[in-house]
Scaffold this active site. Structure first.
Site, PDB file in Angstrom:
ATOM      1  N   ASP A 184       0.762  -1.057   0.025  1.00  0.00           N
ATOM      2  CA  ASP A 184      -0.046   0.038   0.196  1.00  0.00           C
ATOM      3  C   ASP A 184       0.951   1.321   0.025  1.00  0.00           C
ATOM      4  OD1 ASP A 184      -2.176   1.598   0.089  1.00  0.00           O
ATOM      5  OD2 ASP A 184      -2.444   1.604   2.194  1.00  0.00           O
ATOM      6  N   TYR A 185       1.879   1.333  -0.813  1.00  0.00           N
ATOM      7  CA  TYR A 185       2.692   2.527  -0.866  1.00  0.00           C
ATOM      8  C   TYR A 185       2.044   3.628  -1.846  1.00  0.00           C
ATOM      9  CZ  TYR A 185       7.159   0.781   1.179  1.00  0.00           C
ATOM     10  OH  TYR A 185       7.984   0.251   2.037  1.00  0.00           O
ATOM     11  N   GLU A 186       1.862   4.807  -1.555  1.00  0.00           N
ATOM     12  CA  GLU A 186       1.159   5.588  -2.075  1.00  0.00           C
ATOM     13  C   GLU A 186       2.076   6.976  -2.593  1.00  0.00           C
ATOM     14  OE1 GLU A 186      -2.303   6.614   0.312  1.00  0.00           O
ATOM     15  OE2 GLU A 186      -2.891   4.594   0.330  1.00  0.00           O
ATOM     16  N   HIS A 187       3.236   6.828  -2.032  1.00  0.00           N
ATOM     17  CA  HIS A 187       4.327   7.996  -2.561  1.00  0.00           C
ATOM     18  C   HIS A 187       5.414   7.454  -2.903  1.00  0.00           C
ATOM     19  CE1 HIS A 187       1.202  10.620  -0.701  1.00  0.00           C
ATOM     20  NE2 HIS A 187       1.161  10.032   0.247  1.00  0.00           N
TER      21      HIS A 187
ATOM     22  N   GLN B 201      -8.439   0.739  -4.304  1.00  0.00           N
ATOM     23  CA  GLN B 201      -9.014   2.053  -3.519  1.00  0.00           C
ATOM     24  C   GLN B 201     -10.136   2.659  -4.108  1.00  0.00           C
ATOM     25  OE1 GLN B 201      -6.442   4.170  -0.852  1.00  0.00           O
ATOM     26  NE2 GLN B 201      -4.889   2.688  -1.356  1.00  0.00           N
TER      27      GLN B 201
END
Length: 299
Positions: free
Chosen positions: A147-150, A209
């Site tokens: 769930d890395y988002e950056h 998501q």
């Protein structure tokens, strides 16, 4: 055929059908990120579906007021007091259909963005395999969610680091399942689609998501978004999702379960996941109960 033979044949067929059914439908819920004193035992669990808790999060950052990247050396950042190793064992013993995973990455820690950062592919993978194997064994876990988002790395570097990590954990029998959790953002999609192109075979679920879409999303728009992500993550089991916080997307009260029924009629409903138990505790997990009952009805 004698009555006894017929009886045992029906039992075997029922067991086989149940196994296929349980593999086809999964309910997942993220838990522990907001330190809301929620426990596994607070969450209602339907015994007729596969149920995954996802601990949020393990992060390769230092703890403290000024967290910094550690190049793949992961630390626990979920509510470990209420979601401890002994509590993982307890909920799995009470509910044989429950598995527990950890999610790595997340949005932020101490209000600082969690940027995926690797000093080199080899060193990050080595550190991540070692540190996550330790955490997974300590907590008696079954899976991993990405769930890395950056990102402070190119899509290809991210793909190689994450792909090699999950492949190693599976080959070493440390985990039995893995998922990714992208959302509809250009940079996020570039990184996860690069990962998918090279390592789709090691992932069991796509926890997309859908609550990251605009508030006020309609049923028709939601179904269009779902089909778009099926195309992006071809061959993957894309799960639909809603949030119980103030995020956007299609909410249960606005038609989420109507959309699920339509997908089920098309045999596209692989499962549902929720963000998150921490927020749902206040309303008694009403929507979790409804989601699980829908999945238990089958395709």
């Amino acid at each position: 055929m004698s009555n006894w033979k017929l009886f045992f044949t029906l039992i075997i067929l029922h067991a086989h059908a149940t196994q296929i059914f349980s593999q086809a439908t999964v309910f997942s819920e993220y838990i522990g990120a907001n330190f809301a004193n929620v426990r596994f035992s607070d969450v209602p669990i339907n015994p007729n579906i596969q149920f995954h808790f996802i601990l949020s999060f393990a992060i390769d950052f230092t703890s403290g007021p000024s967290p910094k990247p550690t190049n793949g050396k992961f630390n626990v950042f979920w509510d470990a007091e209420n979601l401890s190793p002994s509590q993982v064992l307890s909920i799995k013993r009470q509910h044989p259909n429950v598995k527990v995973a950890l999610s790595i990455g997340g949005d932020s820690v101490n209000d600082k963005a969690v940027n995926f950062t690797a000093f080199s592919i080899d060193s990050w993978v080595s550190n991540a395999v070692s540190s996550l194997t330790s955490v997974i064994k300590q907590y008696h876990l079954d899976g991993i969610d990405i769930d890395y988002e950056h990102f402070h790395a190119t899509p290809n570097i991210f793909a190689e680091c994450i792909g090699r990590l999950v492949k190693s954990l599976k080959q070493n029998r440390v985990i039995s399942f893995a998922s990714i959790a992208p959302y509809d953002d250009g940079d996020v999609q570039r990184h996860y689609m690069a990962l998918w192109r090279s390592y789709a075979r090691v992932f069991d679920y796509v926890n997309f998501q859908f609550y990251a879409y605009d508030r006020g999303t309609t049923v028709g728009q939601f179904l269009s978004h779902f089909n778009a992500q099926l195309s992006n993550y071809q061959g993957g089991k894309v799960l639909v999702s809603f949030s119980t916080d103030s995020s956007g997307g299609l909410k249960p009260e606005n038609g989420f379960f109507t959309a699920c029924e339509r997908l089920r009629s098309q045999r596209k409903l692989n499962g549902i996941f929720v963000w998150s138990a921490d927020n749902s505790k206040a309303n008694g997990f009403r929507h979790e109960r409804e989601a699980q009952a829908l999945l238990a009805k089958g395709q």
